[in-house]
Design a protein around this motif. Structure first.
Motif, PDB file in Angstrom:
ATOM      1  N   GLU A  45       0.829  -1.207   0.000  1.00 37.40           N
ATOM      2  CA  GLU A  45       0.000   0.000   0.000  1.00 37.40           C
ATOM      3  C   GLU A  45       0.862   1.255   0.000  1.00 37.40           C
ATOM      4  O   GLU A  45       0.507   2.267  -0.626  1.00 37.40           O
ATOM      5  N   VAL A  61      -4.334  -2.648  -6.044  1.00 39.64           N
ATOM      6  CA  VAL A  61      -5.220  -3.160  -4.993  1.00 39.64           C
ATOM      7  C   VAL A  61      -6.587  -3.421  -5.612  1.00 39.64           C
ATOM      8  O   VAL A  61      -7.160  -2.537  -6.262  1.00 39.64           O
ATOM      9  N   LYS A  62      -7.098  -4.632  -5.421  1.00 39.68           N
ATOM     10  CA  LYS A  62      -8.369  -5.014  -6.026  1.00 39.68           C
ATOM     11  C   LYS A  62      -9.252  -5.719  -5.001  1.00 39.68           C
ATOM     12  O   LYS A  62      -8.783  -6.171  -3.954  1.00 39.68           O
ATOM     13  N   ASP A  63     -10.535  -5.812  -5.320  1.00 37.81           N
ATOM     14  CA  ASP A  63     -11.482  -6.502  -4.446  1.00 37.81           C
ATOM     15  C   ASP A  63     -11.284  -8.011  -4.551  1.00 37.81           C
ATOM     16  O   ASP A  63     -11.038  -8.551  -5.640  1.00 37.81           O
ATOM     17  N   TRP A  65     -13.143 -11.687  -3.036  1.00 35.17           N
ATOM     18  CA  TRP A  65     -14.140 -12.359  -2.203  1.00 35.17           C
ATOM     19  C   TRP A  65     -13.961 -13.859  -2.307  1.00 35.17           C
ATOM     20  O   TRP A  65     -13.559 -14.384  -3.340  1.00 35.17           O
ATOM     21  N   THR A  83     -10.113  -3.893   5.751  1.00 32.88           N
ATOM     22  CA  THR A  83     -11.209  -3.905   4.782  1.00 32.88           C
ATOM     23  C   THR A  83     -12.007  -5.199   4.800  1.00 32.88           C
ATOM     24  O   THR A  83     -12.986  -5.330   4.059  1.00 32.88           O
ATOM     25  N   GLN A 114     -15.119 -10.784   2.164  1.00 35.11           N
ATOM     26  CA  GLN A 114     -14.481  -9.998   1.114  1.00 35.11           C
ATOM     27  C   GLN A 114     -13.509  -9.012   1.755  1.00 35.11           C
ATOM     28  O   GLN A 114     -13.642  -8.644   2.925  1.00 35.11           O
ATOM     29  N   GLU A 116     -10.054  -6.016   0.469  1.00 34.65           N
ATOM     30  CA  GLU A 116      -9.199  -5.456  -0.571  1.00 34.65           C
ATOM     31  C   GLU A 116      -7.790  -5.995  -0.375  1.00 34.65           C
ATOM     32  O   GLU A 116      -7.303  -6.071   0.753  1.00 34.65           O
ATOM     33  N   GLU A 196     -11.994  -8.254 -10.053  1.00 34.78           N
ATOM     34  CA  GLU A 196     -11.976  -8.800  -8.704  1.00 34.78           C
ATOM     35  C   GLU A 196     -11.491 -10.241  -8.725  1.00 34.78           C
ATOM     36  O   GLU A 196     -11.680 -10.964  -9.705  1.00 34.78           O
TER      37      GLU A 196
END
Length: 317
Positions: A45, A61-63, A65, A83, A114, A116, A196
Motif C-alpha cells: 500500500e 489493490v483489487k477486491d 471475495w 477492509t 471480502q 481489498e 476482482e
C-alpha cells in the motif's frame, strides 16, 4: 543463494508465473505469519502512495471475495485487515446473480468474506525490486557456489534457495521438512474486464481466478511432493471444468477461447513453519535462512525481509 532466479519465466520457479495475490496459502497459520502478511500488505500500500504507477512496480489493490465449505474459520490475519467483512448468504447470492448454484445451496452455512488486497503483476514487480537493489548500490551476480555456503565472502549470508533446500546440492544441506507442492494454472485474456479475485472452496473441489495486469489466472492444483514441470493436458481440462462449475458464469464464459498460456511451478513448502532463523558461524559471521514460504511468497516477502534484517543485525535476539 539460488540457482534459479525468481521471476525468470524460463526456469520453472514458482514466482515467475504466480497469480500474485496477497493471501497466505500453504504456510503455517500462526501469529508470526499473520504479522508478516500484514506488514507486507502495508508495504504494498505504501508503494501505491509513493507516486510510482502500475507500469513501474506492477502493484494494484483489487477486491477479493472468497467462499469456503462449512467448518472453515477466518484466518489469523483477518483481525488486522481493515477492509475485511463477512458476507451474508444474500450478498453471495447477489454476486452469483441470478442465484446461488445448487452446490452452495446444499451447504448454506458456508464461510464467505471480502476484502481489498494487493495483486502484483510479477514481472513488473520483480523488475521493480531489481531496480531498487541497484539504486541502493547493490549488485545481482549469478554464479555457481563451489563449496559450502560458509565459503562465500560476505559478512552476512541469507539462504533464499527455496525448493533447492529440499535436495542435496553442493554447498547446501538438505532440509528434511522441505518438499515441492506443484501448481498448474491457466492464463487467459481479460476480455470481460474482470477486476476482482474470487476463490471458491466447495468440499473436495476448489477454483480461483486472479486478474493480474496482463492476464486472468485460473487455477489450480496443489500436487504434494510432485516435481514434474510439464503441462498436464488432463489437468488443464479439469481446471476449466472446476472453474465453470464453481465460479460465477460471467467470469468463465468463453474461457477456452481466451487461453493464452499455461504455467507450472513448484511451491517451496516446509512442514510446520517457514524457515526464518539465524545462526552465527565460528568466525562470527551470520547465516540467515529465509525459505519455505509455500504459496505465500508475494504475501510474506516484505515481512520476512524485515525479519531477516533484524536477525542479521542481532542474531541472538
Amino acid at each position: 543463494v539460488a540457482e534459479n532466479v525468481a521471476g525468470d519465466p524460463n526456469r520453472g520457479v514458482a514466482s515467475g508465473g504466480a497469480g500474485g495475490l496477497w493471501f497466505p496459502y500453504l504456510c503455517e497459520s500462526t501469529e508470526r505469519t499473520g504479522r508478516w502478511a500484514n506488514e507486507t500488505r502495508v508495504r504494498y500500500e505504501q508503494l501505491l502512495q509513493d507516486g510510482l504507477g502500475f507500469e513501474d512496480n506492477g502493484v494494484a489493490v483489487k477486491d477479493v471475495w472468497q467462499c469456503y465449505s462449512p467448518g472453515n474459520d477466518l484466518p489469523p490475519w483477518a483481525p488486522d485487515c481493515p477492509t475485511l467483512e463477512l458476507l451474508s448468504v444474500a450478498q453471495v447470492e447477489e454476486k452469483y446473480a441470478p442465484g446461488l448454484p445448487q452446490y452452495m445451496i446444499d451447504q448454506d452455512d458456508f464461510l464467505a468474506y471480502q476484502f481489498e488486497a494487493p495483486i502484483v503483476q510479477v514481472d513488473l514487480f520483480l523488475g521493480h525490486l531489481r531496480r531498487l537493489i541497484e539504486g541502493m548500490g547493490g549488485a545481482l551476480v549469478e554464479r555457481k557456489v563451489a563449496g559450502p555456503i560458509e565459503s562465500l565472502e560476505a559478512d552476512v549470508l541469507v539462504n533464499c534457495a527455496g525448493i533447492g533446500n529440499a535436495v542435496e546440492v553442493e554447498g547446501l544441506e538438505s532440509d528434511a521438512r522441505m518438499r515441492p507442492v506443484r501448481g498448474q494454472i491457466v492464463h487467459c485474456e481479460n476480455r470481460a474486464n474482470i477486476t476482482e479475485a474470487v476463490t471458491i472452496g466447495a468440499g473436495a473441489e476448489s477454483a480461483y481466478m486472479i486478474p493480474r495486469g496482463d492476464v486472468v489466472v485460473y487455477g489450480g492444483t496443489s500436487d504434494d511432493g510432485q516435481w514434474d514441470l510439464s503441462v498436464n493436458e488432463d489437468t488443464v481440462e479439469d481446471i476449466i471444468r472446476r472453474c465453470k462449475k464453481l465460479l460465477p458464469e460471467e467470469y468463465t464464459q468463453g474461457m477456452e477461447d481466451r487461453i493464452v498460456g499455461h504455467w507450472v511451478g513448484l511451491r517451496p513448502y516446509r512442514e510446520e513453519m517457514v524457515s526464518v532463523e539465524a545462526k552465527t558461524l565460528e568466525d562470527g559471521r551470520v547465516v540467515v535462512n529465509n525459505y519455505g514460504h509455500g504459496g505465500s511468497g508475494f504475501t510474506l516477502c516484505w515481512g520476512c525481509a524485515d525479519e531477516v534484517v533484524r536477525m542479521a543485525q542481532a542474531p541472538g535476539t
